[in-house]
Design a protein around this motif. Structure first.
Motif, mmCIF file in Angstrom:
data_model
loop_
_atom_site.group_PDB
_atom_site.id
_atom_site.type_symbol
_atom_site.label_atom_id
_atom_site.label_comp_id
_atom_site.label_asym_id
_atom_site.label_seq_id
_atom_site.Cartn_x
_atom_site.Cartn_y
_atom_site.Cartn_z
ATOM 1 N N LEU A 1 0.590 -0.766 0.136
ATOM 2 C CA LEU A 1 0.339 -0.061 0.308
ATOM 3 C C LEU A 1 0.538 1.202 -0.175
ATOM 4 O O LEU A 1 2.195 1.121 0.139
ATOM 5 N N PRO A 2 0.126 2.067 -0.603
ATOM 6 C CA PRO A 2 0.776 3.556 -0.578
ATOM 7 C C PRO A 2 1.094 3.960 0.963
ATOM 8 O O PRO A 2 0.537 3.382 1.699
ATOM 9 N N PRO A 3 2.607 4.379 1.434
ATOM 10 C CA PRO A 3 3.999 4.959 0.308
ATOM 11 C C PRO A 3 4.751 3.583 0.042
ATOM 12 O O PRO A 3 5.529 3.727 -0.657
ATOM 13 N N ASN A 4 4.563 2.812 0.698
ATOM 14 C CA ASN A 4 5.662 1.289 0.611
ATOM 15 C C ASN A 4 5.685 1.112 -1.130
ATOM 16 O O ASN A 4 6.441 0.457 -1.290
ATOM 17 N N ASN A 5 4.364 0.423 -1.674
ATOM 18 C CA ASN A 5 4.367 -0.053 -2.556
ATOM 19 C C ASN A 5 5.006 1.147 -3.478
ATOM 20 O O ASN A 5 5.652 0.382 -4.657
ATOM 21 N N LEU A 6 4.864 2.543 -3.721
ATOM 22 C CA LEU A 6 5.418 3.073 -4.291
ATOM 23 C C LEU A 6 7.296 2.985 -4.916
ATOM 24 O O LEU A 6 7.842 2.961 -5.619
ATOM 25 N N ALA A 7 8.028 2.641 -3.386
ATOM 26 C CA ALA A 7 9.295 2.598 -2.714
ATOM 27 C C ALA A 7 9.337 1.364 -3.324
ATOM 28 O O ALA A 7 10.714 1.010 -3.938
ATOM 29 N N LEU A 8 8.495 0.009 -3.242
ATOM 30 C CA LEU A 8 9.272 -0.973 -4.125
ATOM 31 C C LEU A 8 9.164 -0.977 -5.498
ATOM 32 O O LEU A 8 9.962 -1.847 -6.301
ATOM 33 N N GLU A 9 8.349 0.215 -5.998
ATOM 34 C CA GLU A 9 8.290 -0.265 -8.192
ATOM 35 C C GLU A 9 9.666 0.840 -7.862
ATOM 36 O O GLU A 9 10.928 0.002 -8.922
ATOM 37 N N ARG A 10 9.462 1.596 -7.883
ATOM 38 C CA ARG A 10 11.453 2.543 -7.302
ATOM 39 C C ARG A 10 12.803 1.299 -7.176
ATOM 40 O O ARG A 10 13.599 1.599 -8.394
ATOM 41 N N ASP A 11 12.265 0.252 -6.671
ATOM 42 C CA ASP A 11 13.083 -0.236 -6.285
ATOM 43 C C ASP A 11 13.157 -1.418 -7.030
ATOM 44 O O ASP A 11 14.303 -2.213 -7.445
ATOM 45 N N LEU A 12 12.159 -1.804 -7.059
ATOM 46 C CA LEU A 12 11.944 -2.927 -8.854
ATOM 47 C C LEU A 12 12.914 -2.623 -9.985
ATOM 48 O O LEU A 12 13.548 -3.028 -11.089
#
Length: 618
Positions: free
Chosen positions: A245-256
């Motif tokens: 869930l945001p904001p964690n999923n957006l950080a994971l997207e950047r990491d990916l």
């Protein structure tokens, strides 16, 4: 040492031995992969386990059997095999294997996870796999998606190539071209996943899965090179994170997209996974291919007179073998292209690699012409349909090479005359086995409109309409009957019959029946209950229930009436069915369908008769 020189050889050596020559098929190599990885981990002092989860389907039909056979021969290794109802459940289970390593009570250093399924299963599991990809993998675990592709649709409703889907899922694709490469690239897939935190994919086409070979086991064990893992001054180590869930999923997207993708590139370069096989100083043309297609390219070159690597070099050809075709290092392509006038990318179906090559070279000085699916004038060069084997490659390849080195080539052999077939008095279509319940169950009332289902009974598409009815086509597995929901409001016909196998019903078809009820549709689902997934080797349907339990579920979902037809009605004589359920002999199957057609709403005919082939096996 050859097999013939060994004093003793057992077919079990393919699973129990670590060295020596063995014979095995592509599917058996896949079953060996977790064994080989866990043993390599043991030699490094690691206490790891393996989880395999998915859904069988050709070209990976029989993989579940081979996994079980292999497990029994290596009881010392903690290998867990969990076949599930469908592909998306398997994907999430493998995602869980990576999360397990983050728990304080995990009993292992890591769990190597393997998802398996054919291309349609990849499509339907896309959302589950995307969640798993974002979550990522553990440092000593790793997750590999084994995807069975059927480019010629030998055992599928549609021809398939999963490259574009896997690319969109951000999974690096490793593409074995033979049995030995399944093991070497399979180990790289695990290593790459562990080091980068990325899910990886093994693309297995039917020719490789069904193929076989003799190989030296010792030569298939890799020692991966660990690349520089420093990102922004810190050594990277991924920890799986499913808090999506945001904001964690957006950080994971950047990491990916930024970090893990860069580490994939570094690993590919460090381990030389995309090697230049031939590199003459005077090369004028470059050929690029991967996996099975690379081996077929070599066959095509052989057939036009370029039989050795020296022959290829002397013709001025530079040859690149993409073992990890997506993604690849743009700099590798730029280096490969230096001094070339032309690059020919040979790949099945979509021009994925061709586009990436063009993108890597765009704007560079002295950029060579890049061709793939079409010639410079826009005419077809390499087929974008069917299987891209040597016969499909050779003419386009010859045409491009003959522009410079015609004197070194042998013209492709052309068929001088069409093969004459022995004349037959009758034309025989494919048909069901002797004793098969579908011989009875696919009979329908006159003027019926029928939906075909997935299974052996799909052969109704090839049969006489007088016996099996007017077939309206076939849908994706699990969507049986939904085409009628869209047709029904616009046609005069008031009723539809939909065939559905019990394997499909337990896999995903139950929801289709519930959806038809929700849509207030007038349809009869004909559930062909034979107790096995016969088409892919005779597996037991996972999560299978008996006929009595199925009727209870269907009535609870809103089905109006159910008729069970069977060759032995006495098996239900002790059952106290509700008034909505009745049992008839199979001789009345047409009458049963006529009766159900008169009932408004969703009705079901369950044809209960065991698979004849499975009875003979047992």
């Amino acid at each position: 040492m050859s097999l013939g020189e060994r004093n003793q050889y057992s077919i079990n050596d393919r699973y129990v031995e670590d060295a020596g020559r063995v014979f095995l098929t592509g599917v058996q190599a896949l079953a060996r992969l977790p064994i080989q990885q866990l043993r390599a981990d043991r030699r490094r002092g690691l206490n790891t386990a393996a989880l395999l989860a998915g859904y069988p389907g050709s070209p990976l039909a029989g993989l579940n059997f081979e996994i079980e056979n292999a497990k029994q021969l290596v009881p010392d290794l903690p290998i867990v095999h969990r076949p599930l109802l469908n592909e998306e459940h398997g994907a999430t289970a493998v995602m869980g294997s990576q999360l397990a390593a983050e728990q304080p009570d995990c009993e292992f250093d890591g769990i190597a996870g393997f998802w398996y399924g054919k291309a349609p299963g990849l499509d339907r599991a896309g959302d589950a796999l995307r969640h798993a990809v974002f979550t990522g993998t553990s440092r000593l675990g790793g997750a590999v998606a084994i995807v069975g592709d059927d480019p010629a649709a030998k055992s599928s409703t549609l021809p398939s190539s999963s490259d574009a889907t896997l690319f969109d899922l951000h999974m690096p694709i490793l593409y074995p071209g033979d049995v030995e490469e399944i093991l070497t690239l399979g180990m790289h897939a695990i290593s790459l996943s562990r080091i980068t935190g990325a899910w990886t994919a093994l693309k297995i086409v039917d020719a490789v899965a069904d193929g076989s070979g003799t190989l030296d086991l010792g030569a298939t064990v890799i020692e991966p090179v660990v690349p520089d893992l420093e990102i922004e001054g810190v050594k990277y180590e991924h920890h799986p994170d499913a808090k999506l869930l945001p904001p964690n999923n957006l950080a994971l997207e950047r990491d990916l997209r930024v970090v893990r993708s860069e580490l994939v590139r570094r690993y590919t370069v460090a381990n030389k996974l995309n090697p230049v096989i031939v590199n003459p100083h005077d090369a004028w043309i470059g050929l690029i291919a991967s996996g099975f297609t690379y081996h077929e390219l070599r066959h095509a070159l052989h057939s036009i007179g370029l039989r050795t690597l020296d022959d290829i070099a002397n013709a001025g050809i530079r040859l690149l073998h993409l073992q990890l075709p997506v993604p690849f290092d743009p700099q590798n392509i730029r280096n490969f292209s230096e001094g070339l006038d032309e690059i020919l990318v040979i790949e099945e179906k979509n021009p994925t690699a061709e586009w990436l090559v063009k993108d890597a070279l765009y704007g560079s000085a002295n950029q060579p012409r890049v061709l793939g699916k079409t010639r410079p004038d826009g005419q077809p060069l390499m087929p974008s349909h069917g299987i891209l084997d040597a016969d499909a490659i050779v003419q386009g390849l010859f045409d491009r090479l003959s522009l410079r080195v015609r004197d070194r080539l042998v013209e492709p052999r052309k068929k001088t005359k069409q093969r004459e077939l022995i004349p037959l008095d009758v034309t025989r279509s494919p048909y069901f086995c002797s004793g098969c319940p579908h011989n009875s169950s696919t009979k329908v009332p006159e003027d019926s409109l029928i939906g075909a289902g997935i299974g052996c009974h799909t052969m109704v598409l090839l049969m006489d309409e007088d016996q099996v009815g007017n077939i309206a086509g076939v849908t994706a597995m699990g969507n049986e009957g939904m085409q009628w929901v869209g047709m029904e409001p616009f046609v005069e016909r008031k009723h539809f019959i939909q065939n559905i196998g019990d394997g499909t019903y337990f896999h995903s078809g139950q929801l289709a029946i519930a959806s038809a009820v929700a849509a207030n549709s007038n349809i009869t689902f004909k559930l062909l209950y034979n107790g096995t997934i016969a088409m892919t080797g005779g597996q037991d349907p996972k999560g299978g229930l008996g006929v009595i339990e199925i009727t209870q579920i269907m009535l609870a979902q809103g089905v109006e009436q159910i008729i069970i037809t069977t060759e032995d009605p006495s098996r239900y004589k002790e059952t106290d069915f509700p008034k909505e359920v009745s049992v008839w002999t199979r001789e009345r199957i047409i009458e049963a369908q006529e009766s159900l057609a008169e009932v408004s709403g969703v009705t079901v005919l369950i044809h209960d008769q065991a698979c004849a082939a499975q009875l003979r096996r047992t």
